[in-house]
Enzyme design. Structure first.
Site, short mmCIF file in Angstrom:
data_model
loop_
_atom_site.label_atom_id
_atom_site.label_comp_id
_atom_site.label_asym_id
_atom_site.label_seq_id
_atom_site.Cartn_x
_atom_site.Cartn_y
_atom_site.Cartn_z
CG HIS A 275 -2.09 0.90 1.07
ND1 HIS A 275 -2.03 2.25 1.29
CD2 HIS A 275 -3.36 0.62 0.67
CE1 HIS A 275 -3.22 2.77 1.05
NE2 HIS A 275 -4.04 1.81 0.66
CG ASP A 326 -8.38 -4.63 -2.92
OD1 ASP A 326 -9.60 -4.45 -2.83
OD2 ASP A 326 -7.59 -3.76 -3.32
N1 CMC Z 1 4.10 -7.78 -4.38
C1 CMC Z 1 5.44 -7.78 -4.46
N2 CMC Z 1 6.20 -6.72 -4.22
C2 CMC Z 1 5.58 -5.58 -3.89
C3 CMC Z 1 4.19 -5.50 -3.79
C4 CMC Z 1 3.45 -6.65 -4.04
N3 CMC Z 1 2.12 -6.65 -3.97
N4 CMC Z 1 3.83 -4.25 -3.46
C5 CMC Z 1 4.97 -3.56 -3.35
N5 CMC Z 1 6.03 -4.35 -3.62
C6 CMC Z 1 7.43 -3.97 -3.61
C7 CMC Z 1 7.79 -3.29 -4.91
O1 CMC Z 1 8.21 -4.24 -5.88
C8 CMC Z 1 8.88 -2.36 -4.50
O2 CMC Z 1 10.06 -3.10 -4.33
P1 CMC Z 1 11.48 -2.49 -4.76
O3 CMC Z 1 11.66 -1.26 -3.90
O4 CMC Z 1 12.41 -3.60 -4.50
O5 CMC Z 1 11.33 -2.13 -6.21
C9 CMC Z 1 8.44 -1.91 -3.11
O6 CMC Z 1 7.62 -2.96 -2.61
C10 CMC Z 1 7.65 -0.61 -3.14
O7 CMC Z 1 6.54 -0.79 -4.00
P2 CMC Z 1 5.95 0.27 -4.98
O8 CMC Z 1 5.33 -0.42 -6.15
O9 CMC Z 1 6.94 1.33 -5.26
O10 CMC Z 1 4.79 0.88 -4.08
P3 CMC Z 1 3.68 1.85 -4.54
O11 CMC Z 1 3.33 2.67 -3.37
O12 CMC Z 1 4.05 2.56 -5.79
O13 CMC Z 1 2.49 0.86 -4.93
C11 CMC Z 1 0.70 -0.65 -4.74
C12 CMC Z 1 1.47 0.50 -4.07
C13 CMC Z 1 -0.56 -0.90 -3.94
C14 CMC Z 1 0.33 -0.24 -6.17
C15 CMC Z 1 1.59 -1.90 -4.78
O14 CMC Z 1 1.87 -2.30 -3.47
C16 CMC Z 1 0.95 -3.03 -5.57
O15 CMC Z 1 1.08 -3.09 -6.80
N6 CMC Z 1 0.25 -3.98 -4.87
C17 CMC Z 1 -0.47 -5.04 -5.57
C18 CMC Z 1 -1.80 -4.55 -6.09
C19 CMC Z 1 -2.80 -4.30 -4.98
O16 CMC Z 1 -2.99 -5.13 -4.11
N7 CMC Z 1 -3.48 -3.15 -5.03
C20 CMC Z 1 -4.49 -2.75 -4.04
C21 CMC Z 1 -4.06 -1.53 -3.33
S1 CMC Z 1 -4.89 -1.16 -1.81
C22 CMC Z 1 -6.57 -1.07 -2.07
C23 CMC Z 1 -7.04 -0.37 -3.25
O17 CMC Z 1 -6.57 0.70 -3.61
O18 CMC Z 1 -7.95 -0.90 -3.88
#
Ligand code: CMC
Length: 389
Positions: A275, A326
């Site tokens: 998140h 989720d």
């Molecule tokens: N699985 C694996 N690695 C992850 C995940 C994940 N679900 N989420 C974050 N990371 C890692 C990411 O690869 C990165 O690692 P590194 O620094 O080594 O590159 C680090 O954690 C930071 O992640 P980020 O993508 O820069 O974080 P963000 O704030 O840009 O993205 C997010 C947040 C929710 C888009 C992301 O965590 C994600 O894609 N999660 C999976 C999709 C998901 O479950 N979405 C629902 C979000 S919450 C409820 C909603 O909005 O509906």
């Protein structure tokens, strides 16, 4: 490197870019507060745990639209208004019954909500004095759109909305063609409360951005639905279920730990984890986890909960990343018999309350939302006639 927050950046110098607008505070709001470090969530003054224990979804709608809880008369009045607006206009019903049966339910919902504007007596025009009534109408009609399309695509007769009962009760009735029990209604109502509002998430930001141009509420909600649909936002609940269904193809003894590690090794995201704001367990997740455990046991889907816990523990030990709202909602919805491709629609049915609260807040103190982008392309190229390119 320099940037000036007050005058915008100097076109000739390299500004700091906040990718994904990470950490940017664009508005003040009375709708919700999130403390991502300790995992707290407050809707207009009330902690999510308090609302989960005491409130109904209709009370939460009133709260998000008025920044206070309703008294008995106000609550009854809102419930009656919601009930009276549940019917769909003929044109929307006709679209729902004639569009492709293979369409994505979120795409159908997006189009149908956009169509609602045409049947609004005001054609959904931008007028702040109409916003509350429009918010009530859209909130009342979204469940009817979802249930009607689900039945239409399955070749079943559409069930007309009830002239009584809560949003949760009526939705389950229209979806299944029979009145739900107390427990099913309570589960659905709690899911609606937990998903209602969540600060400046992508869909709410979209709704506020569209409102800030003084486009109408239907346009803002249609745009928000488009943003919610994506798997990084609301579409994640369907994606979580798809992962669990992929696991179930391996049989009862599927190895969720190996499944998760393999995806991580392949640099794939694990849906339902991570998140932008929470760096600890999402406070909504506790309620959903409790429901997922109880419901999966009751309905013979224990393996979904067991695999979910294996995934959760693996993500914690491998990446120190917690589940988001989720993750467990997928098992909850599946256990109460909802089809995976409807999960994000149910999220919409709830989040409409937060979106419309934000739309009213934006309109009341509006300024066009217009950030800047750093141009990194070429400049001063010579013109080459088309036949010489
Ligand atoms: N699985 C694996 N690695 C992850 C995940 C994940 N679900 N989420 C974050 N990371 C890692 C990411 O690869 C990165 O690692 P590194 O620094 O080594 O590159 C680090 O954690 C930071 O992640 P980020 O993508 O820069 O974080 P963000 O704030 O840009 O993205 C997010 C947040 C929710 C888009 C992301 O965590 C994600 O894609 N999660 C999976 C999709 C998901 O479950 N979405 C629902 C979000 S919450 C409820 C909603 O909005 O509906």
């Amino acid at each position: 490197m320099s940037s000036d927050l007050h005058t915008g950046f100097n076109e000739r110098e390299y500004p700091h870019i906040n990718r994904g607008l990470d950490g940017i505070v664009a508005f003040s709001t009375t709708k919700s507060f999130i403390d991502g470090k300790v995992g707290d969530l407050i809707y207009s003054g009330y902690h999510i745990d308090t609302l989960a224990e005491h409130a109904t979804f209709e009370e939460v709608c009133f709260l998000l639209w008025n920044d206070r809880l309703p008294n008995t008369e106000e609550l009854e009045n809102l419930k009656q208004k919601l009930i009276s607006q549940r019917q769909l206009p003929e044109a929307v019903l006709s679209y729902i019954t004639t569009t492709s049966k293979d369409a994505e339910p979120m795409a159908v919902l997006r189009t149908a909500v956009s169509m609602l504007a045409d049947s609004d007596a005001t054609f959904g025009k931008y007028d702040e004095s109409l916003f509350m009534d429009q918010a009530i109408a859209i909130t009342a009609q979204i469940p009817t759109i979802i249930a009607s399309y689900d039945r239409a695509r399955k070749g079943k007769e559409i069930v007309a909305p009830l002239k009584e009962g809560s949003t949760a009760f009526n939705f389950l009735y229209m979806l299944n063609g029979e009145k739900p029990g107390k427990q099913a209604e309570k589960t659905m109502d709690l899911c609606l409360i937990l998903h209602a509002e969540h600060g400046m998430n992508a869909s709410t930001f979209t709704a506020r951005t569209i409102t800030a141009t003084m486009a109408d509420m239907y346009s803002a909600v249609t745009g928000a639905i488009g943003a919610l649909k994506g798997p990084l936002h609301g579409g994640a609940n369907t994606a979580v279920m798809n992962s669990l269904l992929e696991l179930s193809k391996q049989g009862e003894d599927a190895d969720a730990v190996a499944f998760t590690k393999k995806k991580l090794d392949n640099k794939e995201k694990i849906m339902g984890f991570g998140h932008r704001v929470y760096k600890v367990f999402d406070p909504r997740g506790f309620h959903l986890q409790k429901m997922a455990k109880a419901l999966s046991e009751e309905t013979g889907h224990e393996k979904l909960y067991r695999w979910s816990m294996d995934m959760l523990n693996t993500m914690k030990s491998e990446k120190d990343i917690d589940p988001n709202v989720d993750f467990f909602s997928a098992t909850v919805y599946y256990s109460i018999g909802i089809q995976p491709d409807l999960f994000t629609c149910i999220f919409t049915m709830s989040r409409i309350s937060g979106w419309t609260g934000h739309i009213m807040e934006q309109a009341a103190n509006n300024r066009l939302i217009r950030p800047r982008a750093l141009y990194v392309g070429e400049k001063n190229l010579d013109w080459v006639p088309v036949e010489k390119r």
